[in-house]
Scaffold this active site. Structure first.
Site, short mmCIF file in Angstrom:
data_model
loop_
_atom_site.label_atom_id
_atom_site.label_comp_id
_atom_site.label_asym_id
_atom_site.label_seq_id
_atom_site.Cartn_x
_atom_site.Cartn_y
_atom_site.Cartn_z
N HIS A 68 -86.00 3.48 -22.61
CA HIS A 68 -86.14 2.42 -23.61
C HIS A 68 -85.44 2.79 -24.90
CE1 HIS A 68 -88.90 -0.01 -26.49
NE2 HIS A 68 -87.77 -0.67 -26.24
N ASN A 113 -94.60 0.27 -29.19
CA ASN A 113 -95.11 -1.09 -29.22
C ASN A 113 -96.63 -1.15 -29.10
OD1 ASN A 113 -92.84 -2.67 -29.70
ND2 ASN A 113 -92.20 -2.58 -27.56
#
Length: 510
Positions: A144, A194
């Site tokens: 990511h 996140n």
């Protein structure tokens, strides 16, 4: 396991902003990069974007022109996966739809060699769900990158239940060789950033919903007082409320409605109204040439006290005393009661660091009518703004004297209505709490959590866990317990790991 050699070819599927950015990173690191997309025009646009950015770096003397040209030549457009069958690493950066990704991964398994690594740039989808049904699930992991990939340092290397350890280690070493800061994470909702970042938005939205202060004031307190690069409201406007709300809702749903991740009804209404932020010209703030700039509430200049008395140890706020003295204010010191946190007497008011209670409740419990609380600062010796609040029992005159005293020490003062934990302390406490739970649940190590938050979101103080160590786990637990008592909500439950550290006196990194 060592990193991929420069002779290993990299396939990037998806030539949008993220895919082209990843391709640029790999090409600059020396790999031949196949850039693939279902739309031929997207490949051309992606390669053009890479060329434009490389030229920009050359113009700023950040990259040699010869190196830039060589990197661009290493980006090879391909129209079909079969044209990149010799790639040793494939990174997908396509639409966030798990069915579409699964179909792609199955095709990649049929096309690439058996030793090839397949990586997803997903920011939220389950690596375990993606790997289900693959012939070689151990070769799949998350990689990511953060947007924009050429600029942002952090890369989360995400392992699913079946990801081979050597694959994760290889991706970690490769990302490091590419000039990135990699961290290991387990495939859980939100991964590290996140997930842990949710309270930064949630607490600000909660305080705004209680009408305790305006967004520009809350942004300024967290930015100028606590050292965050951007306030939560300006950051949400930049990200887009549709995107931020969707991520929050995704994490909330993935945790089966855990109230800690509950989305904000106010943000939901912003999305419904089409007020998405900068990209629509209006979100929390208005944008455009004619839009008036939102300004924080600064208290007008007041007269302060020439001398104050400090009773006991005021803990994290201790550097404030030297700053007051440097401003010419006489600071008298008295011993406090054993086991009780210290405070300052400024004029008629007792002044103390918030502890998660409202000033009004604390005034009643401690039988101190003229009580003024101040918020957490990144560094009380240098921060430029501080937030104050007063108990309902406290006279306005007493508050004005406290305001003037802080102003004499060089602070811009924002007085907000009486809210539990003010804004900075409750936000930092909740960030630390979520970070501690991520460590407890083996999402990542404490160091990787702080590294991720420092490099992925530019959080100050080395990250939320390092900040909790400085404040003391016991104090953070006390703040959270007071917030839970005040609101009566599971949202503020204390992480078992944080409570354990508070009891045994260990640091979060121990």
């Amino acid at each position: 396991m060592s990193s991929l050699g420069k002779d290993v070819k990299v396939l990037v599927i998806g030539a949008g902003a993220m895919g082209s950015g990843i391709a640029q990173v790999a090409a600059r690191a020396g790999h031949t990069v196949y850039l693939c997309d279902g739309r031929v025009e997207a490949i051309a646009a992606g390669r053009a974007a890479i060329e434009k950015d490389l030229k920009f770096l050359v113009s700023k003397n950040r990259l040699d022109a010869v190196e830039a040209e060589a990197a661009l030549e290493r980006v090879v457009p391909v129209a079909a996966l079969a044209d990149a069958a010799d790639a040793g690493l494939a990174i997908e950066a396509i639409v966030e739809n798990i069915d579409v990704k699964r179909k792609l991964f199955a095709e990649l398994e049929r096309t690439l060699g058996t030793e090839a690594i397949i990586a997803s740039n997903t920011s939220s989808l389950s690596i375990n769900a993606m790997a289900a049904g693959l012939a070689r699930p151990g070769r799949l992991a998350g990689l990511h990158f953060f947007n924009p990939a050429p600029r942002m340092a952090l890369v989360e290397v995400v392992s699913g239940l079946t990801t081979d350890r050597e694959v994760a280690e290889c991706l970690h070493a490769t990302a490091r060789d590419w000039g990135k800061v990699p961290v290991h994470a387990a495939s859980t909702p939100g991964f590290i950033v996140n997930r842990v970042a949710r309270p930064y938005y949630a607490e600000a939205l909660r305080v705004l919903a209680e009408h305790e202060a305006g967004p520009a004031t809350l942004d300024a307190i967290l930015r100028e007082g606590c050292g965050f690069a951007m306030g939560p409201f300006e950051l949400m406007d930049l990200i887009g409320h549709d995107v931020n709300f969707a991520v929050t809702k995704s994490v909330f749903d993935a945790f089966f409605g855990d109230r800690r991740f509950a989305p904000s009804p106010f943000q939901q209404e912003l999305v419904a109204a089409g007020r998405l932020g900068r990209k629509t010209g209006r979100g929390i703030y208005e944008y455009g040439e004619l839009a008036a700039k939102a300004v924080p509430q600064d208290e007008p200049a007041q007269d302060g006290e020439p001398r104050i008395t400090v009773v006991g140890d005021i803990g994290a706020a201790a550097p404030l005393l030297a700053r007051l003295e440097a401003a010419g204010i006489e600071v008298r010191r008295e011993a406090g009661m054993h086991g009780r946190r210290g405070w300052m007497q400024i004029g008629a008011a007792r002044v103390a660091l918030t502890d998660g209670r409202t000033a009004t409740i604390r005034s009643d419990e401690e039988q101190v009518p003229n009580l003024v609380l101040f918020d957490l600062c990144l560094d009380y010796s240098t921060s430029t703004r501080i937030a104050l609040t007063r108990a309902d029992q406290c006279g306005l005159g007493a508050l004005r004297v406290v305001t003037g005293t802080f102003q004499k020490a060089g602070f811009k003062v924002s007085v907000i209505d009486d809210v539990a934990g003010l804004i900075a302390l409750r936000t930092v406490a909740m960030l630390a709490n979520e970070a501690a739970d991520a460590v407890l649940q083996r999402v990542a190590s404490a160091r990787d959590v702080d590294t991720a938050m420092r490099h992925g979101t530019n959080y100050p103080k080395g990250g939320p866990l390092a900040w909790a160590d400085q404040l003391g786990a016991g104090f953070v637990v006390e703040v959270l317990a007071n917030l839970k008592e005040h609101y009566g909500e599971e949202r503020y439950r204390v992480s078992p790991l944080l409570r354990r550290k508070a009891c045994n006196g260990e640091a979060m990194y121990d």
